[in-house]
Design a protein around this motif. Structure first.
Motif, PDB file in Angstrom:
ATOM      1  N   ALA A 254       0.502  -1.435   0.263  1.00 19.56           N
ATOM      2  CA  ALA A 254      -0.008   0.077  -0.192  1.00 19.56           C
ATOM      3  C   ALA A 254       0.296   1.280  -0.060  1.00 19.56           C
ATOM      4  N   PHE A 255       0.475   2.157  -0.668  1.00 24.77           N
ATOM      5  CA  PHE A 255       0.224   3.311  -0.484  1.00 24.77           C
ATOM      6  C   PHE A 255      -0.083   4.671   0.127  1.00 24.77           C
ATOM      7  N   VAL A 256       0.206   5.109   0.803  1.00 20.66           N
ATOM      8  CA  VAL A 256      -0.656   5.730   2.153  1.00 20.66           C
ATOM      9  C   VAL A 256       0.094   7.949   1.407  1.00 20.66           C
ATOM     10  N   LEU A 257      -0.438   8.168   1.049  1.00 18.00           N
ATOM     11  CA  LEU A 257      -0.864   9.708   0.945  1.00 18.00           C
ATOM     12  C   LEU A 257      -1.002  11.015   1.744  1.00 18.00           C
ATOM     13  N   SER A 258      -0.152  11.564   2.416  1.00 16.71           N
ATOM     14  CA  SER A 258      -1.259  12.715   4.128  1.00 16.71           C
ATOM     15  C   SER A 258      -0.422  13.421   3.898  1.00 16.71           C
ATOM     16  N   LYS A 259      -0.982  14.838   4.505  1.00 17.92           N
ATOM     17  CA  LYS A 259      -0.996  15.521   4.612  1.00 17.92           C
ATOM     18  C   LYS A 259      -1.039  16.346   6.340  1.00 17.92           C
ATOM     19  N   ASP A 260      -0.095  17.364   6.860  1.00 22.01           N
ATOM     20  CA  ASP A 260      -0.604  17.534   8.370  1.00 22.01           C
ATOM     21  C   ASP A 260      -1.410  18.780   8.182  1.00 22.01           C
ATOM     22  N   LYS A 261      -1.431  19.797   7.055  1.00 24.66           N
ATOM     23  CA  LYS A 261      -2.713  20.831   7.015  1.00 24.66           C
ATOM     24  C   LYS A 261      -3.190  20.189   5.909  1.00 24.66           C
ATOM     25  N   ARG A 262      -4.338  20.021   6.013  1.00 23.72           N
ATOM     26  CA  ARG A 262      -5.299  19.925   4.416  1.00 23.72           C
ATOM     27  C   ARG A 262      -4.636  21.156   3.274  1.00 23.72           C
ATOM     28  N   THR A 263      -4.379  22.738   3.736  1.00 24.16           N
ATOM     29  CA  THR A 263      -4.042  23.523   3.019  1.00 24.16           C
ATOM     30  C   THR A 263      -2.482  23.785   3.074  1.00 24.16           C
ATOM     31  N   SER A 264      -2.035  22.976   3.202  1.00 26.87           N
ATOM     32  CA  SER A 264      -0.176  22.497   3.274  1.00 26.87           C
ATOM     33  C   SER A 264      -0.098  21.843   1.370  1.00 26.87           C
ATOM     34  N   ASN A 265       1.168  22.553   0.883  1.00 26.73           N
ATOM     35  CA  ASN A 265       1.437  21.875  -0.053  1.00 26.73           C
ATOM     36  C   ASN A 265       2.410  21.065  -0.194  1.00 26.73           C
ATOM     37  N   ASN A 266       2.827  20.155   1.124  1.00 26.64           N
ATOM     38  CA  ASN A 266       3.730  19.589   2.064  1.00 26.64           C
ATOM     39  C   ASN A 266       2.805  18.220   2.049  1.00 26.64           C
TER      40      ASN A 266
END
Length: 384
Positions: A254-266
């Motif tokens: 599996a691959f999991v794509l995640s962000k700490d903040k929804r508005t972040s580009n990281n």
């Protein structure tokens, strides 16, 4: 009367020739042909017994360790070195995190064969089920991401049948028309599974992925199944995959794509799998082109440890010729290595994929009347 006598005189030459001819036939025939016939008859009877044994209700297919060691399996190179192996993988993330943009990016790079970040890509046809999009949206998205550089090896479908309703037949039909396909993307899992009360049971989750995996394995392609994460947080990010553990259990990884903040580009891309090194890759989204760019990786790309035997084969056997054949013992002598012939054969069987991938050399080990025969020949890698 003279004519009559002439007719009764035996033709010595003809008789001699006939005797010689008969002698030549009998030397070879009666005993040898009978032996050959008995051999063929015995082989046919053994074949019949084996077929009947396999048709029996108690038949269990097994492979001995000896047979396993003797087998040279088909070469299967990854689509993306160090990142995407052959097999079936979940690609998971929260809604609107950028999964579909990542799928478009992977699909484009594989269909064109251009490197992705730091990873080598093998060119192949891609089938992308973009089931949450329509064609106008896809057109706009692809142009924003890749401009006018189109590819004829990337195919889209915005609707299809379900897993139980004919999806398999649709994919098989596409594969017949495009046998060079290397990647199939299903975006999303929810769109191809039937609704029902057992949607999120372990058995149902396992079954739907297992069926898709069996299809992908039959064609030796990679399959990415896009899915969502659940809202509850977990220390293990793979425990955030929505549904039961049956999904992850049936998949190869599996691959999991995640962000700490929804508005972040990281964002971070976590990777785990049976044939895949656990990885955490940090990505930055280009706000104009909407592609994901590589920032850093917390783990170096895994590389196989050196295998000097393969390099020695390439340098010793193929400096002047494109093919070598002989016994394993003769190969040991030719390479001047202190290895037992059976161990040499085993190491070559295990490293056959690598020998082809790194040096373009094919390996085959076959049984003959005189013993085992090793064949090595040079071949340029054409396909993934």
């Amino acid at each position: 009367m003279e004519n009559k006598k002439e007719m009764t005189i035996p033709n010595v030459s003809a008789a001699t020739d006939a005797e010689q001819s008969l002698s030549k036939c009998t030397d070879n025939s009666i005993v040898n042909q009978d032996t050959d016939f008995k051999g063929y008859e015995q082989s046919f009877e053994e074949m019949q017994r084996e077929i009947l044994r396999q048709l029996g209700p108690s038949y269990l297919k097994t492979v001995s360790m000896t047979t396993l060691y003797d087998t040279v399996f088909e070469v299967q190179t990854p689509l993306i070195d160090g990142l995407l192996q052959r097999g079936t993988y979940l690609f998971v993330g929260s809604p609107k995190v950028g999964k579909s943009f990542m799928m478009a990016q992977l699909a484009y790079h594989i269909s064109t064969g251009t490197p992705l970040w730091e990873y080598k890509v093998r060119k192949a046809t891609v089938l992308y089920f973009a089931l949450e999009d329509d064609y106008p949206r896809l057109q706009k998205r692809l142009f924003q991401m890749f401009g006018a550089k189109e590819t004829g090896n990337l195919y889209f479908a915005t609707e299809c049948k379900t897993v139980n309703g004919g999806l398999e037949e649709q994919i098989r039909g596409f594969m017949r028309e495009h046998p060079d396909t290397g990647l199939i993307i299903i975006d999303t899992l929810k769109r191809v599974r039937e609704a029902g009360g057992a949607d999120y049971s372990y058995a149902s989750d396992y079954d739907v992925v297992a069926r898709l995996k069996a299809l992908a394995d039959s064609y030796k392609v990679s399959m990415l199944i896009v899915h969502h994460t659940r809202k509850q947080k977990s220390e293990d990010i793979f425990d955030m995959i929505s549904g039961t553990n049956g999904l992850m259990g049936a998949a190869d990884g599996a691959f999991v794509l995640s962000k700490d903040k929804r508005t972040s580009n990281n964002a971070t891309l976590d990777v785990a799998g049976r044939d895949q090194q656990d990885m955490k890759i940090h990505l930055v989204r280009d706000s104009e082109r909407l592609v994901w760019n590589f920032a850093k990786s917390e783990t170096e790309m895994w590389k196989e440890p050196p295998e000097p035997l393969l390099e020695k084969i390439a340098d010793t056997l193929f400096s002047e010729s494109d093919r070598w054949e002989g016994t394993a013992s003769e190969l040991c002598e030719r390479l001047a290595v202190d290895i037992k012939p059976n161990v040499l054969s085993l190491r070559l069987s295990i490293n056959a994929s690598r020998l082809f991938r790194d040096y373009g050399i094919r390996y085959q080990n076959s049984r003959t009347h005189d013993g085992r025969k090793v064949s090595l020949w040079k071949e340029t890698e054409q396909t993934a």
